[in-house]
Enzyme design. Sequence first.
Site, PDB file in Angstrom:
ATOM      1  N   LYS A 117       0.942  -1.308  -0.055  1.00 19.73           N
ATOM      2  CA  LYS A 117      -0.059   0.047  -0.128  1.00 19.73           C
ATOM      3  C   LYS A 117       0.887   1.231   0.030  1.00 19.73           C
ATOM      4  O   LYS A 117       0.642   2.070  -0.876  1.00 19.73           O
ATOM      5  CB  LYS A 117      -0.895  -0.133   1.321  1.00 19.73           C
ATOM      6  CG  LYS A 117      -1.948   1.104   1.470  1.00 19.73           C
ATOM      7  CD  LYS A 117      -2.642   1.404   2.509  1.00 19.73           C
ATOM      8  CE  LYS A 117      -1.819   2.000   3.601  1.00 19.73           C
ATOM      9  NZ  LYS A 117      -2.429   2.274   5.090  1.00 19.73           N
ATOM     10  N   ASP A 134      -6.240   0.656   0.311  1.00 16.31           N
ATOM     11  CA  ASP A 134      -6.253   0.664   1.783  1.00 16.31           C
ATOM     12  C   ASP A 134      -7.792   0.103   2.297  1.00 16.31           C
ATOM     13  O   ASP A 134      -8.536  -0.378   1.445  1.00 16.31           O
ATOM     14  CB  ASP A 134      -6.154   1.902   2.493  1.00 16.31           C
ATOM     15  CG  ASP A 134      -7.070   2.933   2.077  1.00 16.31           C
ATOM     16  OD1 ASP A 134      -8.034   2.577   1.097  1.00 16.31           O
ATOM     17  OD2 ASP A 134      -6.817   4.287   2.400  1.00 16.31           O
TER      18      ASP A 134
END
Length: 214
Positions: A117, A134
């Site tokens: 991420k 996310d």
Amino acid sequence: MLKEILDRMEEEAKKRKAPIFLHNTRLEPYQILIATILSARTRDGQTAKAVERLFSKAKSLEELAEMSVEEIEDLIKSVGFYRIKVRRIKELARILKEKGIPDNFEDLIKLPGVGRKTANIFLSYIGKPAIAVDTHVHRISNRLGIVNTRNPRETEEALKNIFPVDLWQRINYVFVGFGQTVCLPRKPLCDECPVSDYCKKVGVKKEISESEGK
Ligand code: SF4
């Protein structure tokens, strides 16, 4: 169609003053890496405070690398797992100072504290095609029915197959802003949602056409 959904979500999130759109200061690329590490398992407001405190003290990568563990701890202790994060930040600052900042996914994820991420957020930030998934992106994509996935990794792959590349950079910040204000984790505001006509959760009225980017 997908662009229209993003446009509507962004407009609504901005109207509702989503925290992600309130940061006026443009961070340096290395600061984005650090800020994303700080944000793990931490509320947005707490992350923002820690980021502001840290970078008002450390004005450059060099200054950050020179700071002691105790000094950094004192500035960021509002974030979750701050003791672990401090050590990662120290090590990261040292490596970046010595070797510079990588601009590709493979080298980024070798850095301490940098996962998938964080690497994708960074790449998007510097203008490379990437989709950072996310908790907001994963949750909202599945609620809308754009994807049907079990984890962020699957969501990332699915979104890459659906969205045209020129929209990839917008996905993270638009979904985060929308997740902070409308499609909330526990009680989404479906009655006030500007994309409810496309949403599987409330019963789709308009089909989202697939693979616009392919
Ligand atoms: S209708 Fe509800 S669940 Fe669907 S995107 Fe909007 S807020 Fe989220």
